[in-house]
Write a protein that holds these residues in place. Structure first.
Motif, PDB file in Angstrom:
ATOM      1  N   LEU A 117      40.619  29.823  37.183  1.00  0.00           N
ATOM      2  CA  LEU A 117      39.945  31.102  37.419  1.00  0.00           C
ATOM      3  C   LEU A 117      38.455  30.907  37.625  1.00  0.00           C
ATOM      4  O   LEU A 117      37.811  31.648  38.377  1.00  0.00           O
ATOM      5  CB  LEU A 117      40.192  32.055  36.238  1.00  0.00           C
ATOM      6  CG  LEU A 117      41.674  32.265  35.873  1.00  0.00           C
ATOM      7  CD1 LEU A 117      41.805  33.225  34.696  1.00  0.00           C
ATOM      8  CD2 LEU A 117      42.431  32.808  37.082  1.00  0.00           C
ATOM      9  N   LEU A 118      37.918  29.873  36.944  1.00  0.00           N
ATOM     10  CA  LEU A 118      36.511  29.526  37.176  1.00  0.00           C
ATOM     11  C   LEU A 118      36.329  29.041  38.609  1.00  0.00           C
ATOM     12  O   LEU A 118      35.350  29.390  39.272  1.00  0.00           O
ATOM     13  CB  LEU A 118      36.076  28.408  36.215  1.00  0.00           C
ATOM     14  CG  LEU A 118      35.723  28.827  34.791  1.00  0.00           C
ATOM     15  CD1 LEU A 118      35.684  27.615  33.881  1.00  0.00           C
ATOM     16  CD2 LEU A 118      34.378  29.527  34.775  1.00  0.00           C
ATOM     17  N   LEU A 119      37.296  28.222  39.067  1.00  0.00           N
ATOM     18  CA  LEU A 119      37.206  27.722  40.448  1.00  0.00           C
ATOM     19  C   LEU A 119      37.313  28.871  41.444  1.00  0.00           C
ATOM     20  O   LEU A 119      36.701  28.837  42.512  1.00  0.00           O
ATOM     21  CB  LEU A 119      38.319  26.709  40.718  1.00  0.00           C
ATOM     22  CG  LEU A 119      38.260  25.408  39.918  1.00  0.00           C
ATOM     23  CD1 LEU A 119      39.481  24.550  40.211  1.00  0.00           C
ATOM     24  CD2 LEU A 119      36.992  24.631  40.245  1.00  0.00           C
ATOM     25  N   ALA A 120      38.080  29.889  41.059  1.00  0.00           N
ATOM     26  CA  ALA A 120      38.228  31.060  41.935  1.00  0.00           C
ATOM     27  C   ALA A 120      37.068  32.038  41.782  1.00  0.00           C
ATOM     28  O   ALA A 120      37.050  33.086  42.438  1.00  0.00           O
ATOM     29  CB  ALA A 120      39.540  31.772  41.622  1.00  0.00           C
ATOM     30  N   LYS A 121      36.110  31.688  40.899  1.00  0.00           N
ATOM     31  CA  LYS A 121      34.900  32.505  40.655  1.00  0.00           C
ATOM     32  C   LYS A 121      35.248  33.931  40.227  1.00  0.00           C
ATOM     33  O   LYS A 121      34.631  34.909  40.663  1.00  0.00           O
ATOM     34  CB  LYS A 121      34.004  32.523  41.897  1.00  0.00           C
ATOM     35  CG  LYS A 121      33.461  31.154  42.271  1.00  0.00           C
ATOM     36  CD  LYS A 121      32.479  31.250  43.414  1.00  0.00           C
ATOM     37  CE  LYS A 121      31.769  29.955  43.682  1.00  0.00           C
ATOM     38  NZ  LYS A 121      32.646  28.840  44.077  1.00  0.00           N
ATOM     39  N   MET A 122      36.224  34.036  39.352  1.00  0.00           N
ATOM     40  CA  MET A 122      36.616  35.354  38.840  1.00  0.00           C
ATOM     41  C   MET A 122      35.567  35.850  37.842  1.00  0.00           C
ATOM     42  O   MET A 122      35.042  35.048  37.058  1.00  0.00           O
ATOM     43  CB  MET A 122      37.991  35.237  38.166  1.00  0.00           C
ATOM     44  CG  MET A 122      38.541  36.552  37.694  1.00  0.00           C
ATOM     45  SD  MET A 122      40.163  36.346  36.943  1.00  0.00           S
ATOM     46  CE  MET A 122      41.179  36.270  38.386  1.00  0.00           C
ATOM     47  N   PRO A 123      35.249  37.146  37.837  1.00  0.00           N
ATOM     48  CA  PRO A 123      34.269  37.670  36.873  1.00  0.00           C
ATOM     49  C   PRO A 123      34.690  37.400  35.423  1.00  0.00           C
ATOM     50  O   PRO A 123      35.898  37.351  35.120  1.00  0.00           O
ATOM     51  CB  PRO A 123      34.259  39.173  37.157  1.00  0.00           C
ATOM     52  CG  PRO A 123      34.764  39.300  38.548  1.00  0.00           C
ATOM     53  CD  PRO A 123      35.725  38.170  38.753  1.00  0.00           C
ATOM     54  N   VAL A 124      33.704  37.275  34.555  1.00  0.00           N
ATOM     55  CA  VAL A 124      33.943  36.801  33.183  1.00  0.00           C
ATOM     56  C   VAL A 124      34.982  37.640  32.438  1.00  0.00           C
ATOM     57  O   VAL A 124      35.945  37.097  31.870  1.00  0.00           O
ATOM     58  CB  VAL A 124      32.609  36.801  32.389  1.00  0.00           C
ATOM     59  CG1 VAL A 124      32.833  36.283  30.978  1.00  0.00           C
ATOM     60  CG2 VAL A 124      31.576  35.963  33.097  1.00  0.00           C
ATOM     61  N   GLN A 125      34.795  38.938  32.443  1.00  0.00           N
ATOM     62  CA  GLN A 125      35.689  39.790  31.649  1.00  0.00           C
ATOM     63  C   GLN A 125      37.131  39.703  32.139  1.00  0.00           C
ATOM     64  O   GLN A 125      38.064  39.550  31.342  1.00  0.00           O
ATOM     65  CB  GLN A 125      35.200  41.248  31.715  1.00  0.00           C
ATOM     66  CG  GLN A 125      34.042  41.557  30.785  1.00  0.00           C
ATOM     67  CD  GLN A 125      34.313  41.111  29.345  1.00  0.00           C
ATOM     68  OE1 GLN A 125      35.417  41.287  28.800  1.00  0.00           O
ATOM     69  NE2 GLN A 125      33.317  40.495  28.729  1.00  0.00           N
ATOM     70  N   GLU A 126      37.272  39.771  33.455  1.00  0.00           N
ATOM     71  CA  GLU A 126      38.616  39.694  34.045  1.00  0.00           C
ATOM     72  C   GLU A 126      39.239  38.331  33.744  1.00  0.00           C
ATOM     73  O   GLU A 126      40.440  38.227  33.454  1.00  0.00           O
ATOM     74  CB  GLU A 126      38.499  39.908  35.558  1.00  0.00           C
ATOM     75  CG  GLU A 126      39.824  40.153  36.226  1.00  0.00           C
ATOM     76  CD  GLU A 126      39.684  40.288  37.739  1.00  0.00           C
ATOM     77  OE1 GLU A 126      38.548  40.477  38.223  1.00  0.00           O
ATOM     78  OE2 GLU A 126      40.711  40.173  38.419  1.00  0.00           O
ATOM     79  N   ARG A 127      38.409  37.324  33.761  1.00  0.00           N
ATOM     80  CA  ARG A 127      38.873  35.960  33.515  1.00  0.00           C
ATOM     81  C   ARG A 127      39.393  35.819  32.087  1.00  0.00           C
ATOM     82  O   ARG A 127      40.458  35.263  31.856  1.00  0.00           O
ATOM     83  CB  ARG A 127      37.691  35.013  33.749  1.00  0.00           C
ATOM     84  CG  ARG A 127      38.073  33.574  33.944  1.00  0.00           C
ATOM     85  CD  ARG A 127      36.888  32.790  34.420  1.00  0.00           C
ATOM     86  NE  ARG A 127      35.884  32.614  33.392  1.00  0.00           N
ATOM     87  CZ  ARG A 127      34.573  32.643  33.587  1.00  0.00           C
ATOM     88  NH1 ARG A 127      34.101  32.847  34.796  1.00  0.00           N
ATOM     89  NH2 ARG A 127      33.739  32.463  32.591  1.00  0.00           N
ATOM     90  N   LYS A 128      38.617  36.367  31.157  1.00  0.00           N
ATOM     91  CA  LYS A 128      39.016  36.282  29.743  1.00  0.00           C
ATOM     92  C   LYS A 128      40.335  37.006  29.524  1.00  0.00           C
ATOM     93  O   LYS A 128      41.247  36.505  28.849  1.00  0.00           O
ATOM     94  CB  LYS A 128      37.937  36.901  28.846  1.00  0.00           C
ATOM     95  CG  LYS A 128      36.728  36.003  28.648  1.00  0.00           C
ATOM     96  CD  LYS A 128      35.734  36.675  27.720  1.00  0.00           C
ATOM     97  CE  LYS A 128      34.537  35.762  27.488  1.00  0.00           C
ATOM     98  NZ  LYS A 128      33.494  36.413  26.703  1.00  0.00           N
ATOM     99  N   GLN A 129      40.415  38.194  30.108  1.00  0.00           N
ATOM    100  CA  GLN A 129      41.610  39.015  29.939  1.00  0.00           C
ATOM    101  C   GLN A 129      42.836  38.324  30.539  1.00  0.00           C
ATOM    102  O   GLN A 129      43.882  38.234  29.896  1.00  0.00           O
ATOM    103  CB  GLN A 129      41.369  40.363  30.625  1.00  0.00           C
ATOM    104  CG  GLN A 129      42.409  41.394  30.281  1.00  0.00           C
ATOM    105  CD  GLN A 129      42.147  42.698  31.034  1.00  0.00           C
ATOM    106  OE1 GLN A 129      41.051  42.930  31.536  1.00  0.00           O
ATOM    107  NE2 GLN A 129      43.168  43.532  31.095  1.00  0.00           N
ATOM    108  N   ARG A 130      42.652  37.790  31.747  1.00  0.00           N
ATOM    109  CA  ARG A 130      43.766  37.125  32.430  1.00  0.00           C
ATOM    110  C   ARG A 130      44.229  35.896  31.640  1.00  0.00           C
ATOM    111  O   ARG A 130      45.420  35.652  31.493  1.00  0.00           O
ATOM    112  CB  ARG A 130      43.310  36.718  33.846  1.00  0.00           C
ATOM    113  CG  ARG A 130      44.302  35.922  34.656  1.00  0.00           C
ATOM    114  CD  ARG A 130      45.361  36.790  35.309  1.00  0.00           C
ATOM    115  NE  ARG A 130      44.802  37.705  36.289  1.00  0.00           N
ATOM    116  CZ  ARG A 130      44.571  37.390  37.576  1.00  0.00           C
ATOM    117  NH1 ARG A 130      44.843  36.188  38.010  1.00  0.00           N
ATOM    118  NH2 ARG A 130      44.081  38.287  38.405  1.00  0.00           N
TER     119      ARG A 130
END
Lengths: 235, 462
Positions: A117-130
């Protein structure tokens, strides 16, 4: 030999060959494979050791290049892509589940799942939730802070599955994911992958010579000596 | 924290022993460079302070004096020097930059000790004692010095002076001047010849005392006056002072400027051979020189300036020598750091081939792999350089308070071994930055090789 029909395909191969130079010996791992794998299915590529199934899976996963033929993944002619574009393509659309789990040892379970998800540059909150969603989905949320060497084989493979699915890929490629697990854990992992495949509607392409796995396949491709010799649709 | 940095830190911590060894190697390199660089700087500023305390920053001469004046100082003299000094010290652009502006007379001749029938050629200078004392106090860099005051005569002591210990020995004044380790000349070499004494005496000024004044021994100095005629004055020696090198020590005479004027210019008291300028800061030399040149040109004065580096070429040579040694040490240290980091990163890559394949399969670009290993190299370099800076500062502090001394060539007194780490504000950051950059560069090539591994081969690697 039956060739897949004209449907929405995740992978389309035509006359794919792959040969290696091993010293002075030329090994032909694939000798002209033409196949199409439908999107959203649980497909299995089966065959004995040395039949070319792993080579085929690597080519579908864009981590190996064919010597000849054409490869289309998710509608893209991937042989036209340069290395960076292939990396970006993998980062967005393709995931792997390896036989040896291949988790990054210095990252915790949580961080391993978060990594794509970091590689996909997902926003922090969405990343944590996912990430937490995925860890819960594979039943490993309580071990999120553990590093791979603090987890059992089954737990590691669950983390690997969560990592593979966290970015919602179009295709998940699994190369003998149960080979290093006992049969009970292996069954649990396959059940989990089936459930995840249904929940996320991803295309799962399994590579295995484990007959237990064949029972779950919606599509079964049989390889032998670098050739696709049979395709069975079990749905 | 950025994930790449976080990964780099964790990966460096994976093999602690190897990382610590690498960090220590870089730290030793950094500390060596900083300590020797600090010592080099202390030598540079120490030399400079020592020279400026003796001869000032700038000398103003009549054009041609620097090349030919030693053979004929009276010909290359400056007329109405006091007017020139007043003009310089009154210049609003120069006033604030000057600490001392003082006349000087360079001269040579023959020194005779009649009492013991000994004579010797000499060279020397006439100075204003209070100005010399003021010049001696210059210490713009705060250098820890062994000696503070070099002045032995006062402004009222118009017939006093000092000579080199070697000259005292040759003029057989060891006992009178309490010169240590002074060998007595063998009797067979000493021959009585009163003819010279008689010739010499005939030239003396009537007003000069013929016998030692008080307890001080007298020297009769024979020189050529500005008109070419021989002239003689008497000098009462206050002390014999070691001048450092043998040649100077056996020839040097320093006297009150009034006495020097009498010897070189006779009754013409408005002339000197040069004017010494001492500035508050050495960095002001270019400005002051430019300003003086402009004034000399505008006022039609046939004068030129020489700075202390031109007057003492040994200064530049010594600095060049230290720079060469420093460069050699720095290059050796950099090579050690380079190979250490290359080895560490290469080992790290060898151990993580499968992991590199995995991250590539996950979608990390080649540049991402390069970035990861370069970050590890930078981390090791920055940590090592930081440890090195801390170690160098600590070691430098201990050396500075230990009070260790050594005797440099041509020095009269020993000098303290001092480490000036922060004298040049860019030195420590530059060293730190250079070693960190070197670590990054050292990491780049193995990292690039790692990034170009075939993903499928890397994944197969066990």
């Amino acid at each position: 030999m039956e060739i897949a029909g004209k449907m929405d395909s995740a992978v389309r191969l035509k006359d794919v060959t792959r040969s290696y130079e091993m010293g002075k010996v030329k090994v032909e791992a694939l000798r002209g494979v033409t196949m199409e794998i439908a999107a959203g299915r649980f497909s299995v590529i089966a065959g004995p050791s040395g039949s070319g199934k792993t080579t085929l899976l690597n080519i579908m996963g864009l981590i190996d290049s064919p010597t000849g033929g054409t490869v289309e993944v998710c509608g893209t002619d991937v042989l036209r892509l340069n290395d960076d574009a292939l990396s970006d393509f993998r980062a967005r659309k393709v995931s792997f589940v390896f036989q040896t789990f291949n988790l990054i040892p210095v990252l915790s379970a949580y961080e391993n799942v978060e990594y794509p998800l970091l590689l996909a540059k997902m926003p922090v909150q969405e990343r944590k939730q996912r990430t937490m969603e995925m860890l819960e989905a594979v039943g490993i949320a309580d071990f999120s802070r553990h590093r791979p060497n603090e987890l059992s084989g089954g737990q590691r493979q669950r983390v690997a599955i969560a990592r593979a699915l966290s970015k919602r890929p179009d295709i998940v490629l699994a190369d003998e994911p149960t080979a290093n697990l006992d049969s009970k854990t292996g069954s649990a992992i396959i059940d989990l992958m089936l459930r995840m495949q249904r929940d996320h509607h991803a295309t799962f392409i399994f590579c295995s010579h484990d007959r237990q796995v064949f029972e779950y396949a919606e599509e079964l491709f049989i390889m032998k000596d670098g050739l696709l010799i049979e395709r069975k649709v079990t749905t | 924290m950025n994930k790449t940095v976080s990964l780099a830190i964790r990966n460096a911590a994976r093999n602690k022993r190897r990382s610590i060894t690498t960090v220590l190697a870089i730290a030793v390199g950094a500390a060596s460079i900083i300590l020797f660089g600090g010592y080099k700087q202390s030598m540079k500023y120490g030399f400079e302070t020592n020279i400026v305390q003796i001869i000032g920053h700038l000398h103003i001469y009549r054009r041609g004096f620097f090349s030919y004046g030693a053979g004929n100082p009276s010909h290359y003299s400056i007329d109405n020097y006091q007017g020139l000094i007043d003009s310089i010290t009154g210049d609003p652009q120069l006033r604030d930059k000057l600490t001392v502006t003082t006349p000087v007379i360079s001269l040579f001749g023959i020194a005779g000790n009649y009492a013991k029938d000994a004579s010797k050629t000499f060279f020397g200078r006439g100075i204003v004692p209070s100005d010399k004392a003021a010049i001696n106090k210059w210490n713009d860099y705060g250098i820890r010095l062994y000696r503070v005051n070099r002045t032995e005569i006062t402004d009222n002591d118009t017939e006093g002076g000092i000579i080199g210990q070697g000259l005292a020995r040759m003029l057989r004044l060891c006992d009178e001047l309490a010169v240590k380790d002074c060998e007595v000349q063998p009797a067979a070499v000493v021959k009585s010849d009163n003819a010279a004494k008689e010739d010499f005496s005939a030239l003396e000024e009537p007003s000069t005392a013929l016998e030692p004044k008080g307890q001080y021994p007298r020297l009769d100095l024979l020189g050529a006056s500005s008109k070419g005629a021989p002239n003689v004055v008497s000098l009462f020696i206050r002390k014999a002072v070691n001048q450092g090198d043998k040649m100077t020590d056996e020839n040097y005479v320093e006297m009150h400027i009034d006495l020097a004027k009498r010897l070189v210019f006779g009754k013409d008291k408005g002339r000197v051979t040069g004017i010494i300028l001492q500035l508050k800061h050495t960095r002001d030399i270019p400005f002051v020189v430019e300003r003086l040149r402009g004034r000399f040109k505008a006022e039609g004065l046939d004068l030129e300036t020489e700075d202390f580096e031109q007057l003492v070429p040994a200064f530049g040579q010594a600095i060049s020598m230290f720079n060469t040694i420093f460069s050699f040490i720095a290059v050796v240290m950099c090579i050690i750091v380079l190979f250490t980091v290359v080895n560490t990163i290469t080992m790290s890559i060898m151990e993580r081939v499968n992991e590199i394949g995995t991250t590539r399969a996950l979608g990390v670009r080649r540049s991402g792999i390069v970035r990861l290993f370069i970050t590890e190299g930078a981390l090791l370099g920055a940590t090592g350089a930081t440890v090195g800076v801390i170690a160098a500062v600590a070691a430098g502090y201990i050396i500075n308070i230990a009070g260790l001394t050594w005797m440099p060539p041509f020095n009269v007194e020993p000098v303290y071994i001092t480490i000036l780490i922060f004298q040049e504000p860019w030195f420590v950051p530059l060293t730190w930055g250079s070693l960190t950059t070197l670590s990054i560069v050292s990491s780049f090539f193995p990292a690039r090789r790692a990034s170009r591994m075939a993903v499928v081969d890397a994944l197969r690697h066990v």
